[in-house]
Design an enzyme around this catalytic site. Structure first.
Site, PDB file in Angstrom:
ATOM      1  N   LYS A 124       0.795  -1.242   0.000  1.00 60.13           N
ATOM      2  CA  LYS A 124       0.000   0.000   0.000  1.00 60.13           C
ATOM      3  C   LYS A 124       0.824   1.286   0.000  1.00 60.13           C
ATOM      4  CE  LYS A 124      -1.695  -2.388   3.110  1.00 60.13           C
ATOM      5  NZ  LYS A 124      -2.146  -3.158   4.206  1.00 60.13           N
ATOM      6  N   VAL A 151      -6.858  -2.753  -0.848  1.00 62.57           N
ATOM      7  CA  VAL A 151      -7.984  -2.346   0.010  1.00 62.57           C
ATOM      8  C   VAL A 151      -8.940  -3.529   0.126  1.00 62.57           C
ATOM      9  CG1 VAL A 151      -9.858  -0.683   0.344  1.00 62.57           C
ATOM     10  CG2 VAL A 151      -7.778   0.014  -0.880  1.00 62.57           C
ATOM     11  N   GLY A 206      -2.060 -13.180  17.226  1.00 64.25           N
ATOM     12  CA  GLY A 206      -1.329 -12.977  15.969  1.00 64.25           C
ATOM     13  C   GLY A 206      -1.996 -11.998  15.021  1.00 64.25           C
ATOM     14  N   GLU A 209       0.977  -6.521  14.037  1.00 59.58           N
ATOM     15  CA  GLU A 209       2.388  -6.499  13.636  1.00 59.58           C
ATOM     16  C   GLU A 209       3.217  -6.312  14.912  1.00 59.58           C
ATOM     17  OE1 GLU A 209       3.366  -6.521  10.304  1.00 59.58           O
ATOM     18  OE2 GLU A 209       1.264  -6.794   9.787  1.00 59.58           O
ATOM     19  N   LYS A 224      -5.543   3.277   2.814  1.00 57.26           N
ATOM     20  CA  LYS A 224      -6.587   2.592   2.029  1.00 57.26           C
ATOM     21  C   LYS A 224      -7.645   3.593   1.554  1.00 57.26           C
ATOM     22  CE  LYS A 224      -5.931  -1.870   4.272  1.00 57.26           C
ATOM     23  NZ  LYS A 224      -6.289  -2.676   5.441  1.00 57.26           N
TER      24      LYS A 224
HETATM   25  N1  LIG Z   1      -1.202 -10.509   4.502  1.00 51.87           N
HETATM   26  C1  LIG Z   1      -2.306  -9.863   4.157  1.00 51.87           C
HETATM   27  O1  LIG Z   1      -3.429 -10.261   4.499  1.00 51.87           O
HETATM   28  C2  LIG Z   1      -2.210  -8.643   3.287  1.00 51.87           C
HETATM   29  C3  LIG Z   1      -3.389  -8.084   2.759  1.00 51.87           C
HETATM   30  C4  LIG Z   1      -3.304  -6.964   1.912  1.00 51.87           C
HETATM   31  C5  LIG Z   1      -2.059  -6.406   1.667  1.00 51.87           C
HETATM   32  N2  LIG Z   1      -0.939  -6.955   2.225  1.00 51.87           N
HETATM   33  C6  LIG Z   1       0.354  -6.333   1.925  1.00 51.87           C
HETATM   34  O2  LIG Z   1       1.089  -7.239   1.114  1.00 51.87           O
HETATM   35  C7  LIG Z   1       2.482  -7.105   1.392  1.00 51.87           C
HETATM   36  C8  LIG Z   1       3.028  -8.485   1.755  1.00 51.87           C
HETATM   37  O3  LIG Z   1       2.321  -8.956   2.884  1.00 51.87           O
HETATM   38  P1  LIG Z   1       2.625 -10.387   3.495  1.00 51.87           P
HETATM   39  O4  LIG Z   1       1.596 -10.605   4.531  1.00 51.87           O
HETATM   40  O5  LIG Z   1       2.834 -11.375   2.409  1.00 51.87           O
HETATM   41  O6  LIG Z   1       4.019 -10.093   4.202  1.00 51.87           O
HETATM   42  P2  LIG Z   1       5.126 -11.168   4.665  1.00 51.87           P
HETATM   43  O7  LIG Z   1       4.495 -12.468   4.979  1.00 51.87           O
HETATM   44  O8  LIG Z   1       5.939 -10.488   5.695  1.00 51.87           O
HETATM   45  O9  LIG Z   1       6.016 -11.390   3.353  1.00 51.87           O
HETATM   46  C9  LIG Z   1       6.811 -10.385   2.808  1.00 51.87           C
HETATM   47  C10 LIG Z   1       7.754 -11.022   1.812  1.00 51.87           C
HETATM   48  O10 LIG Z   1       8.537  -9.993   1.203  1.00 51.87           O
HETATM   49  C11 LIG Z   1       9.923 -10.412   1.253  1.00 51.87           C
HETATM   50  N3  LIG Z   1      10.745  -9.210   1.139  1.00 51.87           N
HETATM   51  C12 LIG Z   1      11.056  -8.298   2.064  1.00 51.87           C
HETATM   52  N4  LIG Z   1      11.768  -7.308   1.500  1.00 51.87           N
HETATM   53  C13 LIG Z   1      11.913  -7.621   0.193  1.00 51.87           C
HETATM   54  C14 LIG Z   1      12.554  -7.015  -0.927  1.00 51.87           C
HETATM   55  N5  LIG Z   1      13.174  -5.852  -0.816  1.00 51.87           N
HETATM   56  N6  LIG Z   1      12.497  -7.635  -2.142  1.00 51.87           N
HETATM   57  C15 LIG Z   1      11.837  -8.797  -2.293  1.00 51.87           C
HETATM   58  N7  LIG Z   1      11.218  -9.434  -1.269  1.00 51.87           N
HETATM   59  C16 LIG Z   1      11.251  -8.839  -0.055  1.00 51.87           C
HETATM   60  C17 LIG Z   1      10.037 -11.189   2.543  1.00 51.87           C
HETATM   61  O11 LIG Z   1      11.201 -11.985   2.518  1.00 51.87           O
HETATM   62  P3  LIG Z   1      11.502 -13.110   3.633  1.00 51.87           P
HETATM   63  O12 LIG Z   1      10.559 -14.259   3.318  1.00 51.87           O
HETATM   64  O13 LIG Z   1      12.917 -13.466   3.374  1.00 51.87           O
HETATM   65  O14 LIG Z   1      11.246 -12.475   4.955  1.00 51.87           O
HETATM   66  C18 LIG Z   1       8.740 -12.002   2.447  1.00 51.87           C
HETATM   67  O15 LIG Z   1       8.918 -13.095   1.579  1.00 51.87           O
HETATM   68  C19 LIG Z   1       2.602  -6.084   2.523  1.00 51.87           C
HETATM   69  O16 LIG Z   1       2.907  -4.826   1.991  1.00 51.87           O
HETATM   70  C20 LIG Z   1       1.214  -6.084   3.145  1.00 51.87           C
HETATM   71  O17 LIG Z   1       0.887  -4.853   3.741  1.00 51.87           O
HETATM   72  C21 LIG Z   1      -0.979  -8.053   3.011  1.00 51.87           C
END
Ligand SMILES: NC(=O)c1ccc[n+]([C@@H]2O[C@H](COP(=O)([O-])OP(=O)(O)OC[C@H]3O[C@@H](n4cnc5c(N)ncnc54)[C@H](OP(=O)(O)O)[C@@H]3O)[C@@H](O)[C@H]2O)c1
Length: 338
Positions: A124, A151, A206, A209, A224
C-alpha cells in the site's frame, strides 16, 4: 503470461498456491497460462524464464529455503536485472513497506514500468504517497497497473467504488478497512476490557504487527482511504497528507460502555464525503452494517441516486489477498492480449 513475484511471504505464497491449483481452469476459461518465472524474498531470488513449478517453490520456501533451488541467487540484484533475467511480462509486488520508507517499493514499480512491464501490487505505501506518479509512469510505459488487493484483500471495494461512480456521483463512503482495530474495539465492547488488554489479546492471537502503530494509529486505514478515493475518482489527486487521522489508542472503556448503553458500538471508521477524507473512532449503530465482528471489513457506499450499497467480507489473509492479485492478472490478460 510470465510472472515475477517480488515478496514471497504470506501473500506471495498464497498466489503460488492459487496458480498451482487453478492452472487448467484459467486456461479453459480465458486461455490464460500464467507461469512463475521468478520468486524473490529478502534473501534469495529464484529465476527461470522457462518457468518454475509453484509446488516446488512452495516446498522449498516452507522447507529448506529457496536457495536450494536451481537458478537461485542472493537477492541483491536490482529489479531491472531480475526483470531482464526472468523475461517477465508482469511483476507482482507483495513486499512489506511503510510510509516512512516507501522508496524501495516505489523503485520496484518504477523499474517495471520503465522496462515496459505490467505491475500488480498489494503493497500500500507506494500508493499512499506516490499514486499519481506511479499511475503516470505506468501510462508512459504503455502498461497496466493494478492494485485491487490493497484495500479489503479479496473484498472488491475498489471495483465497487469505481462501478458506482461510473455514471453517478459518489456522495460518501464510510467503512471499516482494518481488521486489527476492529478486533480490538470488538473485544473492548464485548468484554469491557481496556484498550491495552484488548491489544494484548490481539497480539497473542497474531492479529498485530510487531509494531502495531500502523494499525492502531489509523495509518493503514488512511492509506486505504486514499487509494479508494483516487480509484473512485479516476484520478490520483489525494495522498496520505490529505487525510485527517485519529487512531484508537485514546478510546476508553467508559466511552465504549456509554456507546453500548446508547445502542451503539465504537468502530474505527474511514470516511470519504464532502468534507474530505477522515479516519477516526466513531459510534455506529449496534446491529447496523458497520457493527462487524472480529477482523471483517465493510463499507457503505452512497451515491447521488443510489444507496446505501453495502459490501462486507474478509479484509486480509494470504489466499484472499492473492485472489485479488489473480483477478488483476486476469484483467491485464483480457485487456492486453492480441
Ligand atoms: N497478509 C495480508 O493479508 C495482506 C493483505 C493486503 C495487503 N498486504 C500487503 O502485502 C504485502 C506483503 O504482505 P505479506 O503478509 O505477504 O508479508 P510477509 O508475509 O511479511 O512477506 C513479505 C515477503 O517480502 C519479502 N521481502 C522483504 N523485503 C523484500 C525485498 N526488498 N524484495 C523482495 N522481497 C522482499 C520477505 O522476505 P523473507 O521471506 O525473506 O522475509 C517475504 O517473503 C505487505 O505490503 C502487506 O501490507 C498483506
Amino acid at each position: 503470461m510470465r510472472i515475477l513475484i517480488l515478496g514471497f511471504g504470506t501473500v506471495g505464497q498464497g498466489l503460488a498456491e492459487l496458480l498451482r491449483d487453478s492452472g487448467p481452469w484459467l486456461d479453459s476459461r480465458y486461455g490464460l497460462r500464467p507461469v512463475i518465472v521468478g520468486a524473490v524474498d529478502s534473501k534469495t531470488g529464484v529465476i527461470d524464464p522457462a518457468g518454475l513449478d509453484p509446488a516446488a517453490l512452495l516446498e522449498a520456501k516452507q522447507g529448506i529455503g529457496m536457495a536450494s533451488l536451481r537458478g537461485a541467487k542472493a537477492a541483491s540484484t536490482s529489479t531491472a536485472d531480475l526483470i531482464g533475467r526472468s523475461q517477465a511480462d508482469v511483476i507482482v509486488q507483495a513486499v512489506p513497506s511503510n510510509l516512512s520508507s516507501p522508496a524501495g517499493a516505489i523503485d520496484q514499480l518504477r523499474a517495471a514500468f520503465a522496462s515496459g512491464r505490467h505491475a500488480v501490487t498489494v503493497t500500500k505505501a507506494p500508493l499512499g504517497v506516490a499514486m499519481a506518479d506511479l499511475v503516470a509512469a505506468a501510462s508512459r510505459g504503455g502498461v497496466r497497473f493494478r492494485y485491487s488487493g490493497t484495500v479489503g484483500a479479496s473484498t472488491p471495494f475498489l471495483d465497487a467504488a469505481a462501478t458506482l461512480s461510473k455514471a453517478d456521483r459518489l456522495v460518501s463512503v464510510e467503512g471499516i478497512f482494518n481488521g486489527t482495530t476492529n478486533f480490538i474495539l470488538s473485544a473492548m465492547h464485548e468484554f469491557g476490557t481496556s484498550y491495552q488488554a484488548a491489544l494484548d489479546q490481539a497480539t497473542k492471537l497474531g492479529y498485530t504487527e510487531t509494531d502495531p502503530s500502523n494499525d492502531v494509529d489509523g495509518i493503514d486505514t488512511a492509506v486505504k482511504l486514499v487509494i479508494l478515493a483516487n480509484h473512485a475518482a479516476g484520478e490520483a489527486t489525494r495522498t496520505f497528507g490529505d487525510v485527517k487521522v485519529q487512531g484508537i489508542r485514546g478510546v476508553t472503556p467508559q466511552q465504549v460502555a456509554a456507546a453500548k448503553s446508547a445502542g451503539k458500538v465504537i468502530r474505527l471508521i474511514g470516511r470519504i464525503d464532502a468534507h474530505g477524507l477522515r479516519v477516526s473512532p466513531e459510534q455506529v449503530d449496534a446491529g447496523g452494517p458497520l457493527d462487524l465482528p472480529g477482523a471483517t471489513n465493510a463499507a457503505v457506499f452512497t451515491t447521488a441516486t443510489c444507496g446505501p450499497v453495502i459490501l462486507r467480507g474478509s479484509g486480509a489473509g494470504g489466499r484472499h489477498t492473492a485472489s485479488a492479485i489473480l483477478r488483476d492478472l486476469v484483467d491485464i490478460w483480457l485487456t492486453t492480449r492480441r
